[in-house]
Design an enzyme around this catalytic site. Structure first.
Site, PDB file in Angstrom:
ATOM      1  N   ASP A 129      -1.906   3.131  -9.613  1.00 46.23           N
ATOM      2  CA  ASP A 129      -1.558   1.758  -9.249  1.00 46.23           C
ATOM      3  C   ASP A 129      -2.395   0.822 -10.126  1.00 46.23           C
ATOM      4  OD1 ASP A 129      -0.433  -0.475  -8.151  1.00 46.23           O
ATOM      5  OD2 ASP A 129      -0.746   0.095  -6.069  1.00 46.23           O
TER       6      ASP A 129
HETATM    7  C1  BGC Z   1       1.062  -2.820  -6.289  1.00 49.55           C
HETATM    8  C2  BGC Z   1       2.163  -1.870  -6.693  1.00 49.55           C
HETATM    9  C3  BGC Z   1       2.922  -2.421  -7.861  1.00 49.55           C
HETATM   10  C4  BGC Z   1       1.967  -2.707  -9.000  1.00 49.55           C
HETATM   11  C5  BGC Z   1       2.646  -3.227 -10.243  1.00 49.55           C
HETATM   12  C6  BGC Z   1       0.226  -3.260  -7.468  1.00 49.55           C
HETATM   13  O1  BGC Z   1      -0.654  -4.282  -7.126  1.00 49.55           O
HETATM   14  O2  BGC Z   1       0.266  -2.202  -5.311  1.00 49.55           O
HETATM   15  O3  BGC Z   1       3.020  -1.661  -5.604  1.00 49.55           O
HETATM   16  O4  BGC Z   1       3.926  -1.529  -8.245  1.00 49.55           O
HETATM   17  O5  BGC Z   1       1.029  -3.676  -8.551  1.00 49.55           O
HETATM   18  O6  BGC Z   1       3.177  -4.476 -10.077  1.00 49.55           O
END
Ligand code: BGC
Length: 734
Positions: free
Chosen positions: A295
């Protein structure tokens, strides 16, 4: 069937091996590097914490400036040409994407195209209901179709990878991200997961209308203590395997080509460097063959978790655990080479990770077709077909919670609509709305106008705007029916939107009470991204429609229901509490030694009713259904439940039949009820249908204290009916 093997195409594998043999170590490491619009978010820790890391010598001054300042990754094109970037996050401009792909194809030494990822969660331009809402349709065809359309629109912008579906089970509505998943139930979330993967990816990723899907957040992100986003999950292995992992397994079996690690730790080990999860479970147990992305910044964030010494250690641990693409923390690109030189990571490991990434790029046919046709957007996005699908999904997702007969609306002379939310199309889009725009959407006020309804509208209060009492009194004067809009703004659910109190904010409850006092019949229409404790709304309104954040076509869809063009069929996929303090609350809890009851010394809170405000599976329609003649039969490893369901009202409707089981006596206590099947059944007024549903006996098991999956012999209760409180029951013996 496990569709992971479909990712492995012999003709591609040979090309991948050849390419890997030609790549330098730096080029290989470049494939692991995902760059975002900025490094912001890489470390969302406080300034003080950043400084402390610097002071302790755990990060260098240069790293501190580069990573924490939120500045852009400089010279994108130069770095793509040098083979230092394998994928991008959240670039929304197709022209720019084409430019970057051209650099990758023509200026980088080996011409490897880029993966371009974006959170296309419930729509790209045409926005569908938020996942929590859409799940309430209990309709896998709806789940699949909205993903198919989202993928098609996303590809016209050059996006080839979506960070969806989120398949985290959400049992605690304080956690803002319940909006992004299918609700509190493991079985339903698993069906949702598989359907979304099929919708996004189709049968063949080389089809230029499909995108790579990503099962996230692996794992147990929804188990955050106190529902506080990013918080630890402290759960037993049994709970992990019984409650949180099955939807991920379902996504893997459906062929999902990528997995995302979660921000949280489980029992003290951050998911982003958790070898047990990323290798033992994902690769060895699930047989996953795609790529694993962290993530955003989560590899670097392991410093803040405190199980790595510095960024190099973060790279070492996450890579060795099984993470392959580093989303924006830059730990891999900065340190993997050193780690290889020092013998902490082998070249073979690096090749394996690169192979998994290239496999996805080949599957997408990007080497042959990396560019987007810029003319497609015009005709594809927000076309009539997509809008019609979004409207249909929306009306299948709104749950009718109360109705004393005031709905559907007939022959009302003076209809008055109240509240700011009624006229805010942008707020209907919900969290993660990609390129969705309010000015392309339909608010409730616009929906009423589109229908030619004669009504007056007064904003007079909002979620955060105090009630203008004078405007309110003037507005409701002489009304036959009021439609009051209530709820949350879209930024109040989704990521980083946890609340300690999830009740209606501002003067909204006051509005409900004043309307009750006025004696004018009123319908409450709720727009929100989480189940809310709304006892005052329930008690006082003549009807309540839970409209969630329904997307681009929200206003039209709500009118379809309010005026009876569509007979509501949605059912809740999360329990509604009476008060926030009941969270986490879910229907499939295990029985205690002191079951909830009237006596004082029983398992309950003293300041709320014994039952939740609305149970899992609950929802009304404009007709009613009766069940009868349930019988069960065991045959060839399956249990078959046969019963009659009758539409006893005077309009046609679609019933959402639900099947629950309970293992009566087991070596570990089992949930009071567990969903094991559901079915949509269309019934004309007065019509009866005989329905048979089946459950595989293997699905009735659980994990023993030794973590063995067992189906223990003995009696099981099987329940059939309209929601999780149904008492139509039969018993069978395994
Ligand atoms: C979130 C994810 C997301 C990623 C990219 C993160 O902060 O937890 O769900 O896919 O950002 O945008």
């Amino acid at each position: 069937m496990n569709k992971q093997n479909l990712l492995i195409k012999p003709e591609n594998e040979a090309k991948i091996d050849k390419l890997i043999s030609e790549m330098t170590i730096d080029e290989k490491i470049g494939q692991l590097n995902q760059v975002g619009p900025s490094a912001l978010g890489a470390f969302e820790i406080t300034l003080e914490e950043q400084k402390a890391l610097l002071k302790a010598g755990r990060i260098t001054k240069e790293e501190y400036e580069k990573i924490f300042s939120g500045q852009k990754w400089d010279n994108e094109e130069e770095n793509v040409a040098a083979g230092k970037i394998g994928s991008f996050l959240a670039i929304r401009h197709p022209e720019k994407i084409n430019r970057l792909q051209k650099v990758a194809m023509e200026e980088s030494r080996l011409g490897i195209p880029l993966l371009i990822g974006l959170d296309v969660v419930h729509g790209m331009n045409t926005i569908f209901p938020i996942p929590l809402a859409e799940a309430c349709s209990w309709d896998v065809d709806v789940y699949k179709e909205s993903a198919r359309i989202s993928a098609k629109e996303a590809r016209t912008h050059g996006i080839n990878w979506t960070f969806a579906p989120m398949v985290d089970v959400g049992r605690d509505s304080r956690w803002g991200r319940v909006a992004e998943g299918a609700g509190e139930d493991t079985y339903l979330t698993s069906k949702f997961a598989a359907a979304k993967v099929e919708g996004f990816q189709g049968d063949d990723l080389s089809n230029s209308e499909r995108v790579v899907a990503c099962a996230k957040h692996f794992a147990a992100y929804g188990a955050a203590i106190a529902g506080r986003d990013y918080n630890s999950a402290d759960i037993s292995l049994q709970t992990l395997w019984e409650t949180y992992l099955p939807p991920f397994k379902a996504a893997s079996d459906a062929g999902v080509a990528s997995f995302m690690t979660a921000f949280n730790d489980i029992n003290g080990v951050p998911c982003s460097n958790n070898k047990y999860l990323l290798t033992d479970v994902l690769r060895d147990n699930f047989g996953f063959k795609g790529l694993v992305v962290s993530d955003a910044g989560s590899i670097g964030e392991c410093l803040a978790h405190g199980n790595v010494a510095d960024r190099k250690d973060a790279a070492r641990k996450s890579f060795n655990a099984g993470a392959e693409v580093d989303m924006v923390s830059r730990c891999f690109v900065d340190y993997i080479k050193e780690l290889i030189d020092e013998g902490d990571i082998t070249l073979e490991q690096l090749d394996n990770a690169v192979r998994n990434i290239l496999r996805v790029k080949f599957a997408l046919n990007l080497f042959e077709n990396p560019y987007v046709d810029l003319s497609l957007r015009e005709t594809v996005c927000l076309c009539d077909e997509h809008r019609a699908a979004a409207r249909d999904a929306a009306r299948r997702s709104a749950v009718l919670l109360e109705n004393d007969g005031v709905l559907p609306i007939k022959n009302k002379k003076k209809i008055v609509v109240l509240g700011e939310l009624a006229d805010m199309a942008d707020e209907m889009l919900g969290t993660w709305a990609a390129l969705g725009r309010g000015d392309e959407g339909v608010s409730l006020v616009q929906g009423l106008k589109n229908r030619g309804v004669d009504f007056t509208y007064s904003a007079c209060y909002g979620v955060e705007t105090p009630l203008d009492r004078e405007a309110f009194d003037t507005a409701i004067k002489g009304a036959d029916l009021v439609i009051a809009t209530l709820g949350e703004l879209r930024r109040m659910s989704g990521e980083a939107s946890s609340y300690a109190d999830i009740a209606l904010q501002g003067d909204q409850i006051e509005v409900v009470k004043l309307l009750k006092e006025s004696g004018i019949p009123f319908v409450s229409v709720l727009f929100n991204g989480r189940p809310m404790p709304i006892p005052e709304v329930k008690e006082n309104s003549n009807a309540v429609l839970e409209a969630w954040h329904l997307g681009t076509e929200a206003g039209n869809a709500i009118c379809d229901i309010l005026f009876g063009d569509y007979n509501p069929s949605a059912r809740l996929t999360t329990t509604f509490p009476n008060k926030t303090g009941e969270c986490p609350i879910y229907y499939n809890h295990v029985p205690t030694g002191r079951p909830r009851g009237e006596i004082r010394h029983s398992c309950k809170h003293l300041d709320v009713p014994l039952d939740p405000l609305y149970p899992f599976g609950y929802g009304l329609s404009y007709t009613e259904y009766a069940y009868s003649d349930l019988s069960v039969e065991l045959k060839d490893g399956k249990v078959y439940a046969t019963f009659n369901v009758k539409n006893i009202g005077d309009v046609a409707g679609e019933e959402t039949v639900q099947l629950y089981i309970h293992d009566v006596l087991a070596s570990r206590v089992r949930p009071v009820r567990e969903l094991k099947g559901f079915k949509k059944v269309l019934l004309n007024a007065g019509e009866t249908k005989s329905v048979t549903m089946e459950v595989d006996i293997n699905e009735l098991g659980f994990y023993s204290m030794n973590m063995e999956y067992v189906v223990e012999k003995g009696d099981f209760e099987l329940f059939i009916g309209h929601d999780s409180t149904t008492d139509l029951k039969a018993v069978f013996t395994v």
